[in-house]
Enzyme design. Structure first.
Site, PDB file in Angstrom:
ATOM      1  N   TRP A  50       0.840  -1.207   0.000  1.00 16.34           N
ATOM      2  CA  TRP A  50       0.000   0.000   0.000  1.00 16.34           C
ATOM      3  C   TRP A  50       0.868   1.247   0.000  1.00 16.34           C
ATOM      4  CZ3 TRP A  50      -4.288  -1.113  -1.941  1.00 16.34           C
ATOM      5  CH2 TRP A  50      -4.969  -2.290  -1.610  1.00 16.34           C
ATOM      6  N   ASP A 106      -1.339   6.667   6.358  1.00 15.82           N
ATOM      7  CA  ASP A 106      -2.449   5.777   6.003  1.00 15.82           C
ATOM      8  C   ASP A 106      -2.632   4.801   7.169  1.00 15.82           C
ATOM      9  OD1 ASP A 106      -4.071   3.721   5.070  1.00 15.82           O
ATOM     10  OD2 ASP A 106      -2.892   3.321   3.261  1.00 15.82           O
ATOM     11  N   LYS A 143     -11.737  -1.803   6.845  1.00 10.79           N
ATOM     12  CA  LYS A 143     -10.870  -2.703   7.593  1.00 10.79           C
ATOM     13  C   LYS A 143     -11.361  -2.787   9.025  1.00 10.79           C
ATOM     14  CE  LYS A 143      -8.573  -3.125   3.867  1.00 10.79           C
ATOM     15  NZ  LYS A 143      -7.444  -2.378   3.368  1.00 10.79           N
TER      16      LYS A 143
HETATM   17  C1  LIG Z   1      -6.995  -1.872   2.098  1.00  5.75           C
HETATM   18  C2  LIG Z   1      -5.976  -0.825   2.187  1.00  5.75           C
HETATM   19  C3  LIG Z   1      -5.892   0.201   1.229  1.00  5.75           C
HETATM   20  C4  LIG Z   1      -6.795   0.275   0.023  1.00  5.75           C
HETATM   21  O1  LIG Z   1      -8.091   0.583   0.392  1.00  5.75           O
HETATM   22  P1  LIG Z   1      -9.227   0.843  -0.698  1.00  5.75           P
HETATM   23  O2  LIG Z   1     -10.312   1.439   0.136  1.00  5.75           O
HETATM   24  O3  LIG Z   1      -9.577  -0.472  -1.295  1.00  5.75           O
HETATM   25  O4  LIG Z   1      -8.700   1.784  -1.711  1.00  5.75           O
HETATM   26  C5  LIG Z   1      -4.937   1.176   1.396  1.00  5.75           C
HETATM   27  N1  LIG Z   1      -4.093   1.151   2.447  1.00  5.75           N
HETATM   28  C6  LIG Z   1      -4.141   0.180   3.371  1.00  5.75           C
HETATM   29  C7  LIG Z   1      -3.183   0.202   4.521  1.00  5.75           C
HETATM   30  C8  LIG Z   1      -5.084  -0.837   3.274  1.00  5.75           C
HETATM   31  O5  LIG Z   1      -5.125  -1.805   4.193  1.00  5.75           O
END
Ligand SMILES: *Cc1c(COP(=O)(O)O)cnc(C)c1O
Length: 360
Positions: free
Chosen positions: A101, A171, A195
């Site tokens: 990511w 993030d 998540k």
């Molecule tokens: C799942 C995830 C993403 C991507 O998320 P989307 O909502 O599918 O774009 C980005 N960063 C992390 C750390 C993730 O776990």
């Protein structure tokens, strides 16, 4: 009705209480005669839903006054572009690449300017968080970017990087609300909600006031400007109403559970059950350096692809679902987010013990 223990990395398990409440309110949300899905986002009923969601989130995270909370669409992945578009005044940013990511965000950043990879843990398949106490931060960097909990590899920063005064962007998709966090240390902290918080299709971005301006990269679409959404209370256009409603219920559930310090202690207890077992097992082993272990995502392997596949299959038959590792790493991964009860982790470890006995 029979529910499984769902170890999916995302979309993921939600608190049963929240699901039950939403089911009860499906046909008639509190006397409105309609469900939240059918309701105008300009209605007073919905305004109250979004206002309460924001207030509860602010309360949980102790978000300072000078930060805006934005409920946005496009998932976490759209932030990979939105962040440089809004922040790259000098067209320079530093990225710490600790997994896929972070790598994707770094690659996206390259479209808008000089995105420097200032540290990485790719040399050991992202199984650790590098030492970030004295990195070569670029003098003209507009921000330093991290992915705080690496969902796929199961690592987490235990201390934030020393950004030498630069804005930190993080993030936190897979560790959002898993423990307390000092928002004032960040310029932007954001996460996709599917998540650890709610249904898929939304990202919550917490952005410091001074970073919300009209001074964005030329050609930035209206919808990609933080200011557009900040000025309109996240309702410049139709927001993801139902997702906001469910997230709001999860915030209330978290408060009822005792808040983020209580969740942290509960999450530590859950993770310890699994890591303690992995550390003494002769069949399974964790893949992450102990000092970098995530409380949320726990990858492990047997060392044999066939044995891994057998485990995943038999676990599924036992009601333990979605334990297959990410398609790029293989093995297994147990995601044990806030809504996973302690009993779920205990059931997993009991099953692993039994599997180990039968297969050694
Ligand atoms: C799942 C995830 C993403 C991507 O998320 P989307 O909502 O599918 O774009 C980005 N960063 C992390 C750390 C993730 O776990």
């Amino acid at each position: 009705m029979s529910r499984v223990y769902n170890f999916s990395a995302g979309p993921a398990v939600l608190p049963e209480e929240v699901l039950k409440e939403a089911a009860e309110e499906m046909m008639d949300y509190r006397g409105t005669g309609m469900s939240v899905m059918e309701m105008s986002h300009r209605s007073s009923a919905f305004q109250q839903i979004i206002d309460e969601a924001e207030a509860d989130l602010r309360d949980l995270l102790q978000i300072p006054e000078n930060y805006k909370v934005l409920f946005l669409q496009g998932g976490a992945s759209l932030q990979f572009a939105m962040i440089p578009m809004n922040l790259m005044k000098n067209r320079v940013a530093d990225y710490i690449v600790t997994g896929q990511w972070a790598k994707k965000a770094w690659q996206e950043g390259q479209k808008y300017g000089k995105a420097n990879k200032i540290a990485s843990s790719e040399d050991k398949t992202f199984s650790y968080i590098p030492d970030c106490s004295d990195l070569p931060i670029s003098e003209d960097a507009d921000y330093v970017y991290i992915c705080e909990n690496n969902t796929i590899y199961g690592t987490k920063y235990k201390t934030l990087p020393n950004t030498k005064g630069k804005i930190l962007v993080s993030d936190v998709s897979s560790c959002f609300l898993s423990e307390p966090m000092d928002v004032s240390k960040y310029g932007i902290v954001y996460g996709g909600v599917q998540k650890n918080i709610g249904p898929a299709g939304m990202v919550i971005s917490i952005v410091r006031d001074d970073l919300i301006t009209d001074d964005v990269l030329e050609g930035t679409p209206t919808m990609m400007k933080f200011k557009t959404h900040a000025d309109a209370g996240s309702m410049y256009n139709t927001p993801n109403c139902y997702c906001i409603y469910i997230c709001g219920k999860v915030f209330k559930w978290l408060k009822k559970m005792g808040g983020l310090q209580a969740m942290k202690e509960r999450n530590e207890r859950k993770a310890k059950i699994l890591y303690d077992y992995l550390d003494q097992s002769n069949l399974f082993r964790g893949t992450v350096e102990p000092a970098s272990r995530s409380l949320m995502n726990v990858p492990f392997v047997t060392g044999s692809k066939e044995m891994d596949a057998k485990f995943v299959e038999e676990a599924k038959e036992a009601g333990l679902e979605n334990l297959k590792g990410h398609r790029t790493v293989g093995g297994m991964r147990a995601s044990i987010y806030n809504a996973m009860p302690v009993e779920g982790v205990e059931a997993l470890v009991a099953f692993m013990k039994k599997f180990e006995e039968e297969n050694s």
